[in-house]
Scaffold this active site. Structure first.
Site, PDB file in Angstrom:
ATOM      1  N   TYR A 210       0.847  -1.154   0.076  1.00  7.30           N
ATOM      2  CA  TYR A 210       0.124   0.021   0.052  1.00  7.30           C
ATOM      3  C   TYR A 210       0.856   1.334  -0.139  1.00  7.30           C
ATOM      4  O   TYR A 210       0.760   2.215  -0.799  1.00  7.30           O
ATOM      5  CB  TYR A 210      -1.080  -0.066   1.138  1.00  7.30           C
ATOM      6  CG  TYR A 210      -2.378   0.189   0.994  1.00  7.30           C
ATOM      7  CD1 TYR A 210      -2.759   0.780  -0.289  1.00  7.30           C
ATOM      8  CD2 TYR A 210      -3.522   0.066   1.768  1.00  7.30           C
ATOM      9  CE1 TYR A 210      -4.049   0.935  -0.629  1.00  7.30           C
ATOM     10  CE2 TYR A 210      -4.617  -0.116   1.378  1.00  7.30           C
ATOM     11  CZ  TYR A 210      -5.156   0.646   0.258  1.00  7.30           C
ATOM     12  OH  TYR A 210      -6.421   0.872   0.076  1.00  7.30           O
ATOM     13  N   GLU A 217       2.415   6.485  -6.830  1.00  3.44           N
ATOM     14  CA  GLU A 217       1.256   7.277  -7.535  1.00  3.44           C
ATOM     15  C   GLU A 217       1.631   8.859  -7.412  1.00  3.44           C
ATOM     16  O   GLU A 217       1.557   9.688  -8.305  1.00  3.44           O
ATOM     17  CB  GLU A 217       0.100   6.864  -6.682  1.00  3.44           C
ATOM     18  CG  GLU A 217      -0.663   5.513  -7.261  1.00  3.44           C
ATOM     19  CD  GLU A 217      -1.945   5.276  -6.539  1.00  3.44           C
ATOM     20  OE1 GLU A 217      -2.539   6.040  -6.071  1.00  3.44           O
ATOM     21  OE2 GLU A 217      -2.256   3.896  -6.411  1.00  3.44           O
TER      22      GLU A 217
END
Ligand SMILES: CCCCCCCCCCCCC/C=C/C(=O)SCCNC(=O)CCNC(=O)[C@H](O)C(C)(C)COP(=O)(O)OP(=O)(O)OC[C@H]1O[C@@H](n2cnc3c(N)ncnc32)[C@H](O)[C@@H]1OP(=O)(O)O
EC number: 4.2.1.134
Length: 288
Positions: A210, A217
């Site tokens: 995660y 990103e």
């Protein structure tokens, strides 16, 4: 195909069965602004309660089967198998590309069609929540899926100069490993043959993947900023006949900032799920 056969006889709706059974004695956990208040009812260490745990799991599996109708079960089984296969194809394509070329440059371009198809298909996850065939929170699934769709279509697809950034590989690898594990977890659960290592992987890999995905990103959006500023893409300038202005550059800055409140909530949600699934804590999440 245990759940499939039992679902024929059961045929009930998701929410009705979820409310069945004696309520746990709740201990309060912190409330989250993703629309859930969590309460923890009891705790048992993984594997230490032997037969009782197995009996409990069996009972839970039967309860789940009753919640889902046949059609929903068949559809979800098909959906999860298709998604597992799609992300496996992506993983193999990425490994092959790297082994053949020895560089990540051109990787995104070579896998983009498959990525776009399967990530866009995942919009159905929001639909599954909305129609009640999976009990995931619509908000949690919505944030998760929309941030991915945003990365795929409005960042990586639209801004060609950033497609060769290392950060793209970072989030692609994190997404791919996560999705193979997650969809195979759902598939095997539906078929009532969940190997422990898949369950373990589903609720442990995310601890690293995660943050890795989010860093990938954010770095990719950051790399896109100069191009967006220079070209003014997706922006609407005044004056215009609708008297509306929109600046994609500032939208990206706001999106990056929104990871600060949103990501920890998704992460802590997953940590709570991990405690529930791997350590037997009963966590009741109620909509505010
Ligand atoms: C317009 C621009 C918007 C931008 C917004 C920006 C802000 C964004 C901030 C956040 C950014 C996040 C970016 C994400 C990056 C990555 O993904 S990096 C890679 C690592 N990622 C992960 O590890 C993802 C982890 N996430 C998940 O696992 C899920 O997506 C989840 C929805 C967050 C988890 O949900 P959870 O509540 O744990 O439940 P589920 O696993 O979904 O299960 C609940 C029950 O529902 C059943 N179920 C769900 N789906 C299915 C299915 N397809 N088939 C069958 N069953 C399903 C599941 O079995 C559970 O059932 P029960 O056991 O009965 O409870």
């Amino acid at each position: 195909m245990g759940r499939l056969t039992e679902a024929v006889a059961a045929g009930g709706g998701a929410s009705a069965a979820r409310s069945a059974g004696p309520p746990p004695t709740p201990l309060p956990l912190p409330s989250t602004s993703l629309g859930c208040t969590a309460t923890m009812a009891s705790s048992e260490e993984d594997g230490t309660n032997g037969g009782a745990s197995e009996a409990g799991e069996e009972k839970e599996a039967t309860g789940k089967r009753r919640r889902l109708g046949l059609l929903a079960t068949v559809w979800l089984t098909f959906y999860n198998i298709a998604m597992t296969a799609g992300w496996l194809v992506l993983a193999i394509a990425m490994v092959r590309f790297y082994m053949e070329k020895g560089t990540h440059k051109g990787l995104y371009r070579s896998i983009q069609k498959t990525l776009k198809f399967f990530q866009t298909f995942a919009l159905l996850e929001i639909v599954h929540c909305l129609i009640g065939i999976v009990p995931t929170s619509v908000i949690v699934a919505g944030v998760q899926v929309s941030s991915r769709i945003f990365m795929v279509w409005l960042i990586t697809h639209s801004i060609k100069p950033i497609q060769n950034e290392e950060s793209v590989v970072l989030f692609l690898v994190a997404w791919t490993v996560t999705e193979i594990t997650r969809y195979s977890f759902y598939t095997f659960s539906l078929l009532d043959h969940l190997p422990y290592f898949i369950k373990w992987a589903r609720y442990n890999f995310f601890i690293i993947l995660y943050p890795v995905g989010v860093v990938g990103e954010l770095l990719t959006i950051h790399a896109a900023l100069p191009y967006v500023k220079k070209t003014g893409m997706f922006s609407i300038r005044l004056p215009n006949k609708y008297n509306v202005s929109f600046d994609y550059y500032y939208f990206l800055l706001i999106t990056m900032a929104s990871y600060i409140p949103l990501f920890p909530q998704l992460y802590f949600h997953m940590l709570r799920q991990r405690r529930k699934v791997l350590h037997g804590e009963v966590i009741v999440e109620k909509d505010d």
